[in-house]
Every structure is written in C-alpha cells, then in structure tokens.
Design an enzyme around this catalytic site. Structure first.
Site, PDB file in Angstrom:
ATOM      1  N   HIS A 127       0.963   7.733  -0.545  1.00 39.41           N
ATOM      2  CA  HIS A 127       0.238   8.722   0.252  1.00 39.41           C
ATOM      3  C   HIS A 127      -0.753   9.538  -0.577  1.00 39.41           C
ATOM      4  CE1 HIS A 127       2.174   7.951   4.050  1.00 39.41           C
ATOM      5  NE2 HIS A 127       3.312   7.833   3.395  1.00 39.41           N
TER       6      HIS A 127
ATOM      7  N   ASP B 189      -1.168  -6.605  15.845  1.00 42.35           N
ATOM      8  CA  ASP B 189      -1.063  -7.979  16.335  1.00 42.35           C
ATOM      9  C   ASP B 189      -1.627  -8.919  15.273  1.00 42.35           C
ATOM     10  OD1 ASP B 189      -1.097 -10.408  17.602  1.00 42.35           O
ATOM     11  OD2 ASP B 189      -2.412  -9.805  19.241  1.00 42.35           O
TER      12      ASP B 189
END
Length: 393
Positions: A111, A328
């Site tokens: 992060h 996807d």
C-alpha cells in the site's frame, strides 16, 4: 474456457500488464529521511500457483462472505524478506485451482504504491489482457509529483492520526487460539431503522457513517478498556474527487488519507449512537480536501515518515464502491470480490475491518476474543431493541 488453465492465462496477463505498470515490477528502497522510493528493476512480482482439494461451496454454502473457513491454510503470506529493505517485492499474487473447476485469484499489494482503486485499475488491466485485449482500456499514469509536499513543507492540519503512541493498549488481551470471527449483515432496512434513532441534525449521514459508529462503539464496550483510556476510530478516505486540478485519468497511486476521531472509552460507551456517528462524520469531513493530502505529504517530510498511531484503534475501509466482483479473466464475473476476514491485534487493541457489499446492504467482518464477541453480540441487540437486529452471519 473449457480445458483452459486459469493459472497460465492469469500469469501471462500479469506479465503483459506489468509492461504498462512497470513500477510494480520494481523493488522498494528506503533512502535518507526514511523516504521510500521504487527502483524500476524489472524483477517482477511474486506469483504462486496452487491446487486445493476443496470446492467453492467449502467457503460458503448459501453465499460467499467473510470470514472464509480454512482459507489461510491454502494461502501464502507476503514474505518479510527478513527485514532487508533492498529487495521487497510490491505484490504477491496467488491463483488456486479448486476441485469444482473454479479458482481463487488472490493478491496482496504494497500500500505504499497503490490504494484500493489503483490496485483495482491494475487488476482490471490484467482482466482485459486475459480476455485477449492488446492494451488496457485505461492507460496507467505515474505522475507522483502531483501529490508531493509543499515547498517548503507546510502542515495545515493537526493530524492526530500520527500522534506518538503513549499507551500499549487496554481492554481484553487474548491469545490467537481464543479469537473468533463473525460477520454482521446490515440491510438497507436495518440501516434506515438505525438512522431513525439519530437526532434530526444527523439524519443525512451516510450508511457507512451509521454502521461505522455503531460498530466502533459496540466493540469498545465489548473489549472494556479503562474508562479514561484514549480510543480511536480511523477510516480510509479516498480524496480523488477533492483534488484540484483533478488527477489525470489512469493515475493509480495513493490518494487516500487516514483521518481519526478520538475520545475516551468511558465517553464512547456511556453516550448513545449519535455521539459515535457525529465523531465519525467530523473526522471524515476534515479530510475531505486536496490540501489535507498535501499537508500529510509535508508531515512525512518534516517528521521522517512517521507511522500511524494504531493503539486502541478501530480502522475501517469501505470497499463497496471498488467493484471487485466485476473482475473477469475469461470465466465470467467473480462470485466474490473483497477481503477474506477482519483483523484484530489483541496486544495493542487494534481492530481492522473492510466493509463489503452484500445483497442490498453490506457485510462487516469482526474478529474478537470469544468472551468479547459474546458481549458484542448482546450489545448489538440492545442497541437495536427498537429496530431490526443486525444479523450475525
């Protein structure tokens, strides 16, 4: 996609995506003043391939939501490199084939490089490339100088989130084998009912603010710190829409702040829900500006990158707007997108939760010592005696 291997497809797509997102293939270094830099070494990211003797139903019979049983047993941890700053990878990705034909695509980002939106932008590029695109639809933009510190550095806010810790944490201390995990589902109807318990000037607060205040107060009561113990609430706030001039499309660096609300355990426990909600709203409102981020950047320079003060803190990140379930890579959208569980460090009383969308509301994972969890669930029922009870999943 029958007969095709998700491991090979995802691995090749990551390699292609890293050409565009080349800094993520580098290594983290620490320079003078504890300043972090990325050297674009092209070494790549960590990638793990795995097979699990389990089906998707093993992780949830009726629906998928955290915590997931035994997921830690089949997941690698990000290596700590034995404290060697010179060779820290920025990402770990694991693809685990399941017995049913499905698979788990999990990742761990540094992060220091990306916030959740930036990480999702990279993963979206991986998805597009896995489905056969030649280029990502959104071209990445580095441009880190757009959010650098003032020259000379100028701190414009108090930034209590970077206080020097003076306490080791209070309340219940427990070993890891005494910890239990639950999730609590807040539907829109239940959140609306909680809203009706608030005074008029708080009626327009967000769903997140209501539930965050409720959870913060409830867990504080359950952990029972000393009444005069300082208690904190910290949230991850995305400041993209407050930057002026706007950041360019494709910017994938950190644009987040960690504003904090502070009170005592006694005040938070004895006051009603409105007290906690008002503190959450005030902290969130203070950080809602581009100047806040520049002030944080200046603070990093002036104090040699101080760490966040996390003792006695409930930390929350709202992932509902990220769209992780839309991932996807060729087999259709994900059955679940989000984190696997909440986190609790009992030695310093730190609770971390990521709020994920579920049905018409959202799910809040909780990890607490067993006895504290019992108190928390009872308290949640008391808090909602005049409204529908938050369901424990």
């Amino acid at each position: 996609m029958k007969g095709r291997d998700p491991v090979m497809i995802i691995r090749e797509a990551i390699a292609k995506a890293l050409v565009f997102y080349y800094p993520l293939a580098g290594r983290l270094r620490e320079h003078t003043g504890r300043k972090l830099v990325v050297e674009c070494t092209g070494q790549g990211v960590l990638f793990a391939e795995a097979d699990a003797d389990a089906t998707l139903q093993h992780f949830g019979e009726d629906a998928l939501y955290p915590p997931f049983p035994n997921l830690d047993d089949i997941s690698l941890d990000m290596p700590d490199n034995l404290g060697i700053w010179g060779d820290i990878p920025l990402m770990l990705i694991q693809v685990t084939r399941l017995k049913c034909g499905g698979f788990i695509f999990s990742n761990c980002f540094s992060h220091t490089m990306c916030d959740a939106i930036g990480a999702f932008q990279f993963l979206s590029a991986v998805s597009e490339l896995a489905r056969g695109s030649a280029f990502p639809s959104i071209r990445p933009v580095w441009e880190r100088h757009l959010l650098t510190a003032h020259q000379p550095p100028r701190v414009s806010f108090t930034h209590r989130e970077y206080d020097v810790a003076t306490s080791l944490g209070g309340g219940t201390h427990a070993t890891l084998d005494q910890m239990v995990e639950r999730s609590f589902y807040f539907s829109s109807a239940k959140i609306s009912a909680l809203r009706r318990s608030l005074p008029p000037h708080l009626k327009r607060c967000s769903k997140f603010e209501i539930v965050a205040g409720c959870m913060w107060r409830g867990q504080t009561i359950a952990l029972s710190p000393k009444p005069d113990e300082e208690i904190r609430f910290s949230m991850v706030v995305d400041n993209r829409k407050h930057i002026n001039p706007p950041l360019p499309m494709g910017y994938y660096g950190n644009v987040i702040a960690f504003p904090v609300a502070i009170t005592t355990a006694g005040e938070l426990s004895k006051n009603t829900l409105h007290y906690a909600v008002e503190l959450v709203m005030k902290a969130k409102r203070e950080a809602a500006s581009g100047e806040y981020l520049r002030s944080v950047a200046s603070l990093m320079v002036m104090r040699d990158r101080p760490t966040l003060t996390a003792v006695n803190t409930y930390v929350v990140s709202n992932l509902m707007h990220i769209g992780l379930k839309q991932m996807d890579v060729g087999w259709g959208m994900a059955a679940y997108g989000g984190v696997s569980k909440g986190i609790y460090w009992p030695t310093v009383n730190i609770q971390v939760a990521w709020y994920s969308d579920f049905k018409d509301g959202f799910v809040v994972p909780v990890c607490l010592p067993l006895e504290s969890m019992k108190v928390f669930e009872k308290h949640l029922q008391v808090m909602t005696t005049t409204v529908p009870t938050a369901s424990s999943l």
